[in-house]
Scaffold this active site. Structure first.
Site, PDB file in Angstrom:
ATOM      1  N   THR A   1       0.692  -1.220   0.022  1.00  0.00           N
ATOM      2  CA  THR A   1       0.170  -0.034  -0.052  1.00  0.00           C
ATOM      3  C   THR A   1       0.989   1.291  -0.046  1.00  0.00           C
ATOM      4  O   THR A   1       0.609   2.089  -0.797  1.00  0.00           O
ATOM      5  CB  THR A   1      -1.050   0.046   1.329  1.00  0.00           C
TER       6      THR A   1
ATOM      7  N   ARG B   1       8.164  -9.046  -3.847  1.00  0.00           N
ATOM      8  CA  ARG B   1       8.064 -10.267  -4.270  1.00  0.00           C
ATOM      9  C   ARG B   1       6.631 -10.295  -5.094  1.00  0.00           C
ATOM     10  O   ARG B   1       6.266 -11.243  -6.152  1.00  0.00           O
ATOM     11  CB  ARG B   1       7.679 -11.266  -3.194  1.00  0.00           C
TER      12      ARG B   1
ATOM     13  N   LYS C   1       6.584   2.389  12.189  1.00  0.00           N
ATOM     14  CA  LYS C   1       6.593   3.110  13.579  1.00  0.00           C
ATOM     15  C   LYS C   1       6.976   1.849  14.743  1.00  0.00           C
ATOM     16  O   LYS C   1       7.555   2.221  15.650  1.00  0.00           O
ATOM     17  CB  LYS C   1       5.168   3.339  13.911  1.00  0.00           C
TER      18      LYS C   1
ATOM     19  N   GLY D   1       0.240   8.903   9.617  1.00  0.00           N
ATOM     20  CA  GLY D   1       0.166   8.996   7.921  1.00  0.00           C
ATOM     21  C   GLY D   1       0.627  10.283   7.579  1.00  0.00           C
ATOM     22  O   GLY D   1       1.946  10.720   7.642  1.00  0.00           O
TER      23      GLY D   1
ATOM     24  N   GLY E   1      -6.895  -1.242   3.178  1.00  0.00           N
ATOM     25  CA  GLY E   1      -5.376  -1.097   3.442  1.00  0.00           C
ATOM     26  C   GLY E   1      -4.967  -0.276   4.639  1.00  0.00           C
ATOM     27  O   GLY E   1      -4.061   0.320   4.948  1.00  0.00           O
TER      28      GLY E   1
ATOM     29  N   GLU F   1      -3.156  -2.719  10.333  1.00  0.00           N
ATOM     30  CA  GLU F   1      -1.657  -3.473  10.173  1.00  0.00           C
ATOM     31  C   GLU F   1      -1.938  -4.860   9.685  1.00  0.00           C
ATOM     32  O   GLU F   1      -3.200  -5.391   9.792  1.00  0.00           O
ATOM     33  CB  GLU F   1      -1.295  -3.379  11.713  1.00  0.00           C
TER      34      GLU F   1
ATOM     35  N   LYS G   1       3.473   4.905  18.216  1.00  0.00           N
ATOM     36  CA  LYS G   1       3.330   6.214  17.667  1.00  0.00           C
ATOM     37  C   LYS G   1       3.560   7.217  18.617  1.00  0.00           C
ATOM     38  O   LYS G   1       4.112   8.133  18.822  1.00  0.00           O
ATOM     39  CB  LYS G   1       2.253   6.506  16.861  1.00  0.00           C
TER      40      LYS G   1
HETATM   41  N1  HSE Z   1      -2.775   0.920  10.985  1.00  0.00           N
HETATM   42  C1  HSE Z   1      -2.599   2.135  11.008  1.00  0.00           C
HETATM   43  C2  HSE Z   1      -3.662   2.894  11.369  1.00  0.00           C
HETATM   44  C3  HSE Z   1      -1.702   2.494   9.555  1.00  0.00           C
HETATM   45  O1  HSE Z   1      -4.883   2.314  11.250  1.00  0.00           O
HETATM   46  O2  HSE Z   1      -3.577   4.172  11.982  1.00  0.00           O
HETATM   47  C4  HSE Z   1      -1.117   3.762   9.756  1.00  0.00           C
HETATM   48  O3  HSE Z   1      -0.127   3.799  10.499  1.00  0.00           O
END
Ligand code: HSE
Length: 434
Positions: free
Chosen positions: A13, A45, A103, A132, A185, A188, A203
């Site tokens: 992503t 890959r 992170k 993000g 997407g 995690e 974070k």
């Molecule tokens: N899984 C994380 C979120 C992605 O939903 O914030 C961004 O770090």
């Protein structure tokens, strides 16, 4: 001037988004950076159907990229702790600068990685690791460099906020929304990282380090997820004038630093209480500037790529500067980090929402009030839902003033020991953020 050569490791992503943004905005980016930024190699890959990689060299082995003498900057977007750490340390060893969105890697292994990077005179940039597309690391590290930061609080997991929003607004189930977050997407690879607060704690650990000038200490962060939240508590919170958000809070006190992630009641009229869906927001309070708020998309292909590409531009601009005069990795000079301790959650201070399932007969409220007053806990508001008596039990909901958590722990133990109280007492922390 010759373009800077970049190797992207991972074309999922974020990797796909980074490739596309670099290609689409190549001219604009070169005007900003002072020279072109060219993707010379990609390690993946699987092809990404959203990327037209054309003639760009592709390898299945990420170490081909870090060992490629042509590459100036390695972009680590494979995620995880182990292989990513090996990759980043090898890149540094080879004298390459690194940009990462990872992170978990920074929160857990960042101290070691930055020490190695300083030794080798290379940059490790990680703006995309927090919130993000919001440039919050840059804001704290550079924009607020004149301040003594007092506290910060943020909605820093897009998946969790998306789930809470959809549950509250549309009455959707937890599992249903999580599935959609995965398809989009946002989540995690292991979505328990999102719902259990681990991703947010990664974070928060990073933000606290750059805000307070302390080493990264993920293992000391208190972490509580959203999986146990019930619709009933969401509705009672609303009735009391609050919204429940999954918040990361880092606060400097004389005794130490509070570092905690948990569901939190926030007054419904605060801007941050109205941050919905996958959006993130971070409030930072500095002694000079007061409270500031940073808002934007916290996950997703191009929002995260926006931060990765900004780091690439920063690194490109910094290539010619004296390594000792670059912006330090953790905002403060490495030999000036402080050892101010992280507090255990029992020593942190907050207000509390408590929901008690009490027997519906005289004297129960008096017992509850006595237990709280004996521990010096001041009640701000109380609500008893007579209409909801079930099996002789009535929900008693109250919000306290701020108090050290240990006292609430003691009070909850005493409340749960009462014959007139059934079930566990529900406790959610409350922050006024003013
Ligand atoms: N899984 C994380 C979120 C992605 O939903 O914030 C961004 O770090």
């Amino acid at each position: 001037m010759k373009p800077v050569k970049v190797g992207i490791c991972g074309l999922g992503t974020v990797g796909g988004g980074t490739f596309n943004v670099l290609k689409r905005n190549a001219e604009e980016i070169a005007r900003r950076a002072g020279r072109g930024i060219e993707v010379a190699q990609i390690a993946t890959r699987h092809p990404n159907p959203k990327c037209d990689t054309g003639t760009t060299a592709i390898t299945a082995d990420i170490f081909d990229v870090v060992n490629n003498p042509e590459i100036d900057i390695v972009v680590e977007l494979i995620g995880g702790y182990t292989l990513a750490k090996e990759l980043v340390l090898k890149a540094i060893e080879n004298g390459k600068h690194v940009v990462t969105a990872n992170k978990a890697l920074i929160a857990v292994h960042g101290n070691e990685i930055f020490a190695k990077a300083c030794e080798k005179g290379v940059i490790v940039a990680f703006e995309a690791s927090v919130a993000g597309g919001i440039p919050v690391i840059k804001a704290i590290r550079e924009g607020l460099a004149g301040n003594r930061i007092n506290w910060l609080a943020g909605i820093i997991n897009g998946t969790g906020n998306f789930i809470l929003t959809e549950m509250r607004e549309k009455g959707r189930t937890f599992e249903d929304v999580l599935k959609e977050a995965q398809e989009l997407g946002y989540a995690e690879a292991d979505p328990t990282f999102d719902v259990e607060g681990i991703d947010a704690a990664h974070k928060l650990t990073i933000l606290a380090s750059i805000a307070f000038g302390i080493p990264l200490q993920f293992d000391k962060a208190y972490t509580e997820g959203i999986a146990r939240l019930t619709t009933a508590d969401v509705n009672y919170a609303e009735a009391l004038g609050y919204r429940i958000k999954h918040l990361g809070v880092a606060r400097r006190t004389d005794a130490g630093i509070e570092l905690r992630v948990h569901p939190t009641l926030i007054p419904a009229d605060r801007l941050i209480a109205n941050v919905n869906g996958v959006m993130n927001a971070v409030m930072v309070n500095g002694d000079a500037v007061g409270s500031t708020l940073y808002y934007g998309a916290g996950a997703g292909m191009e929002p995260t790529a926006s931060a990765v590409v900004a780091d690439l531009v920063d690194v490109t601009r910094a290539l010619t500067t004296d390594p000792n005069n670059r912006v330090p990795h953790l905002a403060f000079q490495p030999d000036s980090l402080s050892d101010h301790p992280i507090l255990p959650i029992s020593a942190c201070e907050s207000a509390y929402y408590l929901r008690i399932q009490a027997k519906d007969h005289p004297g129960v409220l008096a017992q509850v009030a006595t237990i709280l007053s004996e521990r010096g806990i001041n009640i701000e508001s109380i609500m008893q839902k007579e209409a909801e008596v079930q099996d002789g039990l009535v929900p008693v909901i109250l919000v306290t003033h701020r108090v050290v958590e240990q006292r609430i722990d003691d009070a909850i133990a005493a409340l749960e020991a009462l014959d007139d109280v059934a079930d566990k007492v529900v406790r959610i922390r409350v922050e006024q953020l003013n």
